[in-house]
Design a protein around this motif. Sequence first.
Motif, PDB file in Angstrom:
ATOM      1  N   GLY A 128       0.843  -1.179   0.000  1.00 11.15           N
ATOM      2  CA  GLY A 128       0.000   0.000   0.000  1.00 11.15           C
ATOM      3  C   GLY A 128       0.879   1.230   0.000  1.00 11.15           C
ATOM      4  O   GLY A 128       2.051   1.183  -0.402  1.00 11.15           O
ATOM      5  N   TYR A 129       0.339   2.353   0.450  1.00  7.85           N
ATOM      6  CA  TYR A 129       1.146   3.571   0.553  1.00  7.85           C
ATOM      7  C   TYR A 129       2.363   3.296   1.425  1.00  7.85           C
ATOM      8  O   TYR A 129       2.235   2.854   2.571  1.00  7.85           O
ATOM      9  N   ILE A 130       3.548   3.570   0.904  1.00  6.31           N
ATOM     10  CA  ILE A 130       4.772   3.423   1.683  1.00  6.31           C
ATOM     11  C   ILE A 130       5.120   4.802   2.229  1.00  6.31           C
ATOM     12  O   ILE A 130       5.221   5.776   1.476  1.00  6.31           O
ATOM     13  N   VAL A 131       5.306   4.900   3.545  1.00  4.21           N
ATOM     14  CA  VAL A 131       5.490   6.197   4.186  1.00  4.21           C
ATOM     15  C   VAL A 131       6.706   6.152   5.107  1.00  4.21           C
ATOM     16  O   VAL A 131       7.353   5.130   5.266  1.00  4.21           O
ATOM     17  N   GLY A 132       6.990   7.295   5.719  1.00  4.72           N
ATOM     18  CA  GLY A 132       8.057   7.364   6.703  1.00  4.72           C
ATOM     19  C   GLY A 132       9.238   8.192   6.248  1.00  4.72           C
ATOM     20  O   GLY A 132       9.191   8.868   5.213  1.00  4.72           O
ATOM     21  N   PRO A 133      10.322   8.158   7.013  1.00  6.22           N
ATOM     22  CA  PRO A 133      11.518   8.926   6.657  1.00  6.22           C
ATOM     23  C   PRO A 133      12.021   8.566   5.264  1.00  6.22           C
ATOM     24  O   PRO A 133      11.966   7.407   4.860  1.00  6.22           O
ATOM     25  N   ASP A 134      12.495   9.563   4.551  1.00  8.72           N
ATOM     26  CA  ASP A 134      13.063   9.401   3.213  1.00  8.72           C
ATOM     27  C   ASP A 134      12.008   9.312   2.118  1.00  8.72           C
ATOM     28  O   ASP A 134      12.332   9.002   0.967  1.00  8.72           O
ATOM     29  N   ASP A 135      10.741   9.566   2.451  1.00  5.62           N
ATOM     30  CA  ASP A 135       9.678   9.536   1.448  1.00  5.62           C
ATOM     31  C   ASP A 135       9.653  10.855   0.688  1.00  5.62           C
ATOM     32  O   ASP A 135       9.129  11.847   1.181  1.00  5.62           O
ATOM     33  N   GLY A 136      10.197  10.851  -0.507  1.00  7.84           N
ATOM     34  CA  GLY A 136      10.293  12.079  -1.280  1.00  7.84           C
ATOM     35  C   GLY A 136       9.004  12.521  -1.927  1.00  7.84           C
ATOM     36  O   GLY A 136       8.953  13.605  -2.514  1.00  7.84           O
ATOM     37  N   SER A 137       7.934  11.722  -1.836  1.00  4.58           N
ATOM     38  CA  SER A 137       6.679  12.115  -2.468  1.00  4.58           C
ATOM     39  C   SER A 137       5.905  13.125  -1.616  1.00  4.58           C
ATOM     40  O   SER A 137       5.038  13.824  -2.133  1.00  4.58           O
ATOM     41  N   ASP A 138       6.152  13.157  -0.311  1.00  2.00           N
ATOM     42  CA  ASP A 138       5.469  14.052   0.641  1.00  2.00           C
ATOM     43  C   ASP A 138       3.999  13.711   0.832  1.00  2.00           C
ATOM     44  O   ASP A 138       3.262  14.482   1.460  1.00  2.00           O
ATOM     45  N   ARG A 139       3.554  12.563   0.344  1.00  4.48           N
ATOM     46  CA  ARG A 139       2.122  12.255   0.442  1.00  4.48           C
ATOM     47  C   ARG A 139       1.677  12.089   1.894  1.00  4.48           C
ATOM     48  O   ARG A 139       0.674  12.682   2.302  1.00  4.48           O
ATOM     49  N   PHE A 140       2.393  11.292   2.662  1.00  2.00           N
ATOM     50  CA  PHE A 140       2.055  11.174   4.081  1.00  2.00           C
ATOM     51  C   PHE A 140       2.598  12.366   4.860  1.00  2.00           C
ATOM     52  O   PHE A 140       1.945  12.879   5.782  1.00  2.00           O
ATOM     53  N   THR A 141       3.781  12.821   4.492  1.00  2.00           N
ATOM     54  CA  THR A 141       4.456  13.899   5.210  1.00  2.00           C
ATOM     55  C   THR A 141       3.597  15.150   5.289  1.00  2.00           C
ATOM     56  O   THR A 141       3.666  15.909   6.266  1.00  2.00           O
ATOM     57  N   TYR A 142       2.775  15.371   4.278  1.00  2.00           N
ATOM     58  CA  TYR A 142       1.899  16.543   4.273  1.00  2.00           C
ATOM     59  C   TYR A 142       1.082  16.644   5.546  1.00  2.00           C
ATOM     60  O   TYR A 142       0.921  17.735   6.106  1.00  2.00           O
ATOM     61  N   TRP A 143       0.560  15.518   6.016  1.00  6.29           N
ATOM     62  CA  TRP A 143      -0.357  15.563   7.151  1.00  6.29           C
ATOM     63  C   TRP A 143       0.326  15.958   8.460  1.00  6.29           C
ATOM     64  O   TRP A 143      -0.164  16.856   9.162  1.00  6.29           O
ATOM     65  N   PRO A 144       1.452  15.340   8.848  1.00  2.00           N
ATOM     66  CA  PRO A 144       2.136  15.823  10.060  1.00  2.00           C
ATOM     67  C   PRO A 144       2.553  17.286   9.966  1.00  2.00           C
ATOM     68  O   PRO A 144       2.436  18.041  10.951  1.00  2.00           O
ATOM     69  N   LEU A 145       3.023  17.705   8.783  1.00  2.00           N
ATOM     70  CA  LEU A 145       3.435  19.100   8.622  1.00  2.00           C
ATOM     71  C   LEU A 145       2.242  20.040   8.769  1.00  2.00           C
ATOM     72  O   LEU A 145       2.328  21.071   9.448  1.00  2.00           O
ATOM     73  N   ARG A 146       1.123  19.668   8.167  1.00  2.00           N
ATOM     74  CA  ARG A 146      -0.051  20.542   8.225  1.00  2.00           C
ATOM     75  C   ARG A 146      -0.649  20.580   9.634  1.00  2.00           C
ATOM     76  O   ARG A 146      -1.052  21.652  10.125  1.00  2.00           O
ATOM     77  N   VAL A 147      -0.725  19.433  10.289  1.00  2.00           N
ATOM     78  CA  VAL A 147      -1.267  19.400  11.645  1.00  2.00           C
ATOM     79  C   VAL A 147      -0.372  20.188  12.595  1.00  2.00           C
ATOM     80  O   VAL A 147      -0.860  20.943  13.448  1.00  2.00           O
ATOM     81  N   ALA A 148       0.937  20.036  12.441  1.00  2.00           N
ATOM     82  CA  ALA A 148       1.871  20.758  13.312  1.00  2.00           C
ATOM     83  C   ALA A 148       1.775  22.269  13.105  1.00  2.00           C
ATOM     84  O   ALA A 148       1.980  23.048  14.036  1.00  2.00           O
TER      85      ALA A 148
END
Length: 387
Positions: A202-222
């Motif tokens: 499925g969606y692969i997430v976490g450190p080193d994810d250059g797509s920012d797909r999951f990263t968007y949510w922690p950044l936006r919530v923060a």
Amino acid sequence: MKLTRRGVIQAAAALGAVQALGCASTPKAGPGPGPAAEEPKSKPLSILILGGTRFLGPALVETAKARGHTLTLFNRGKTNPGLFPDVEKLQGDRDPGKGEGLKALQGRKWDVVIDTSGYYPRIVKASADLLAPDVGQYVFISSVSVYKEMTKPNLTEADAVATIDPSAKEEITETSYGAFKALCEQASEAAFPGRALSIRSGYIVGPDDGSDRFTYWPLRVAKGGEMLAPGDGEDPVQFIDARDLAAFIIRGAERRTMGIFNVTGPAKPIKMRAMLEGIQQATGGDARFTWVDSAFLAQQKVMPMAEIPIWAARTGPEGGLGSVNIDRAMQAGLTTRPLADTVRDTLAWFSTLPPERQEKQRAGIKPEQEQEMLNAWKQSKGAAKAG
């Protein structure tokens, strides 16, 4: 990697941008948590990785090294060439008709090959056919996008896959991505009958994810403030930390696991509201979630998986992607780490990127568009009440 047909072009562009940036992998990728991660190590294996220097690749290398295995990486030497100086590297091209092609692999033997970079059946067939006499197992990294019916909840490995003419133009599109991946699975199994393992991730997430797909949510919530939250909070979502995926793959190689597995998470099903609230707890952000109806977002042409990554309305054309059945993988030892760990590690990694990169997020709704949508949503609600 791309997980939905609609967003595949954006995802491919993001991965290309990461390749051009050449960011080194900073996190150390360890095995997933829990008893499966603490099991005795197997005898050392010799593992060939086709790719290996971007996102999932480094996670696989780190996990395999931690468990005592010997690695060889085969790639073009263009992405993060200085990564893993202690690991053997062979240069060539997946396409046998380009440059030296696969010549560097000829006459070599490995216990396992892990194919992280196969998108077209012709390319996968070339490497699989070449390696079949001298390699014990072929592990192909596929995708849940292979399924024909994306609307179906609880998709299992037995469900029908998308089809395409094998001679179709080798081009990633919204309709071709999953079908090509399905043909790639078949190519690896044909070359390694009974010795192939296909990982439908499925969606692969976490450190080193250059797509920012999951990263968007922690950044936006923060960031905090009023925040557009899609749907009604009840849509299921699925994703897996690259380090947990890598641990499952390496253990599968150690155990000689064969067949097809849906591999995503979390282990315990989660819905969009719980995901955002979990992220909020992990970040300490003070975001205020305004839930915007999925039908309204569709009317406004706000696209799931693109402007609103990870999420898809459960009644929409790709609603099944949030509830793919992972029972087989769980029974085979899949473990997933807490959401909070992935959130914190992802934000820590993102903070190490150059400022100019941090300012150019590659996924998620833009601040101006988000405010426009929130205003329009409130106006629509007000008009409905007045009517």
